[in-house]
Design an enzyme around this catalytic site. Structure first.
Site, PDB file in Angstrom:
ATOM      1  N   ASP A 206      65.801  23.836  42.443  1.00 45.47           N
ATOM      2  CA  ASP A 206      65.195  24.229  43.714  1.00 45.47           C
ATOM      3  C   ASP A 206      66.125  23.805  44.845  1.00 45.47           C
ATOM      4  O   ASP A 206      66.140  22.647  45.261  1.00 45.47           O
ATOM      5  CB  ASP A 206      63.819  23.576  43.876  1.00 45.47           C
ATOM      6  CG  ASP A 206      63.089  24.070  45.119  1.00 45.47           C
ATOM      7  OD1 ASP A 206      63.731  24.723  45.967  1.00 45.47           O
ATOM      8  OD2 ASP A 206      61.886  23.806  45.246  1.00 45.47           O
TER       9      ASP A 206
ATOM     10  N   HIS B 154      65.276  20.355  51.911  1.00 48.96           N
ATOM     11  CA  HIS B 154      65.333  19.107  51.152  1.00 48.96           C
ATOM     12  C   HIS B 154      66.708  18.432  51.248  1.00 48.96           C
ATOM     13  O   HIS B 154      66.903  17.363  50.664  1.00 48.96           O
ATOM     14  CB  HIS B 154      64.986  19.368  49.688  1.00 48.96           C
ATOM     15  CG  HIS B 154      63.658  20.019  49.503  1.00 48.96           C
ATOM     16  ND1 HIS B 154      62.476  19.415  49.857  1.00 48.96           N
ATOM     17  CD2 HIS B 154      63.316  21.242  49.003  1.00 48.96           C
ATOM     18  CE1 HIS B 154      61.467  20.225  49.595  1.00 48.96           C
ATOM     19  NE2 HIS B 154      61.952  21.342  49.074  1.00 48.96           N
TER      20      HIS B 154
ATOM     21  N   ILE C  44      62.682  16.469  53.439  1.00 51.49           N
ATOM     22  CA  ILE C  44      61.544  15.951  52.679  1.00 51.49           C
ATOM     23  C   ILE C  44      61.806  16.061  51.184  1.00 51.49           C
ATOM     24  O   ILE C  44      62.676  16.816  50.737  1.00 51.49           O
ATOM     25  CB  ILE C  44      60.242  16.697  53.034  1.00 51.49           C
ATOM     26  CG1 ILE C  44      60.364  18.196  52.712  1.00 51.49           C
ATOM     27  CG2 ILE C  44      59.873  16.473  54.487  1.00 51.49           C
ATOM     28  CD1 ILE C  44      59.068  18.979  52.889  1.00 51.49           C
TER      29      ILE C  44
ATOM     30  N   GLY D  99      57.990  19.026  46.689  1.00 47.99           N
ATOM     31  CA  GLY D  99      56.631  18.815  46.210  1.00 47.99           C
ATOM     32  C   GLY D  99      56.581  18.636  44.704  1.00 47.99           C
ATOM     33  O   GLY D  99      55.819  17.814  44.188  1.00 47.99           O
TER      34      GLY D  99
END
Length: 285
Positions: A187, A192, A207, A210
């Site tokens: 991903d 990110h 961040i 998830g």
């Protein structure tokens, strides 16, 4: 968002041959290996007797950044991961090839300025036998795409967390570089890694994925309810409620009712719940 183009979108089957490196890198990405002499961690990080960590099913045959396709007109910078679930029909194994197929299940339009929700399913099959080994569902919150139309108005009801005190709690730390490691499992969303794009998306800095947070919570469920035996985990589902920043500590509260596990996770440093309504089905240890 162009609803018609989205529903017409063709997702070609994606093959993924799981190498030992794939599985070890994934495990390191969710923080396994912080106790490098623990055999319960080495089973996922050392090639001798290597096992695939269950939540890796979420990233096998990952469809990549398809939401950036101009044809579907999704405001992808404002996309957030809403929910994720995976069901294990047979354990994944290293040195085997799997085929992922994808489909859009539904879209809920919350209205102009209120966003939309997109529901997607992935099925993983063993290429050689065509056996279904895992079913993965993802819910995406499209914060910039409300008012574009939908296919349904009914959203799944979240799993209720018991009102009693949790039976146990599992506290796990994340590395400051966790997102940079985890993205190597497939991903590559730049929020990110890229500080400027993360700020444009409304975050103070990049961040954590998830699915990486989900992996940490899966570790907590395995450690507290399965004696770290991956073959005992049948399914797991979470709802994302807040982002995690790399380097933060995640505490997962766990409730056990026979084969049903309820859980939620919070960031210790900010006392913010980041995963809620967690539900897992486990076998007997």
């Amino acid at each position: 968002m162009n609803l018609k183009k989205l529903l017409e979108k063709n997702f070609p089957p994606l093959e993924h041959h799981i190498t030992p490196r794939d599985s070890m890198l994934y495990a390191l990405g969710i923080g396994i290996g912080d106790a490098p002499c623990d055999p319960k961690q080495l089973q996922f990080t050392y090639e001798s007797g290597l096992k695939v960590f269950p939540s890796q099913a979420n990233v096998i045959s990952h469809p990549g950044g398809w939401v950036q396709d101009p044809a579907v007109e999704i405001d992808w910078i404002k996309l957030l991961h809403g929910e994720q679930s995976f069901e294990i029909h047979a354990p994944l194994q290293v040195n085997k090839t799997y085929v992922g197929t994808f489909r859009i299940i539904d879209v809920i339009d919350k209205g102009v300025g209120k966003g939309a929700m997109l529901f997607m399913e992935k099925q993983l099959r063993d290429k050689e036998s065509n056996e279904l080994v895992s079913t993965v569902t993802s819910t995406y919150v499209l914060r910039g795409d409300g008012g574009s139309g939908g296919t349904t108005t009914t959203a799944p009801v979240p799993h209720p967390i018991p009102e009693r005190a949790p039976d146990t709690e599992c506290v796990l730390s994340t590395l400051p570089q966790a997102a940079l490691i985890y993205r190597l499992s497939g991903d590559y969303n730049p929020i990110h890694a890229d500080p400027e794009l993360a700020r444009k998306a409304g975050f103070e800095r990049p961040i954590l994925h998830g699915l990486c947070t989900l992996g940490v919570a899966t570790r907590a469920v395995l450690d507290t309810c399965c004696d770290s035996r991956p073959e005992l985990l049948r399914s797991l589902k979470v709802r994302y409620s807040a982002p995690v920043y790399p380097g933060e500590t995640i505490a997962t509260e766990v409730w056990r009712d026979k084969d049903i596990v309820s859980f939620r996770s919070r960031v210790v440093e900010r006392n913010v719940v980041v995963l809620n309504h967690g539900h897992a089905i486990v076998g007997q240890a």
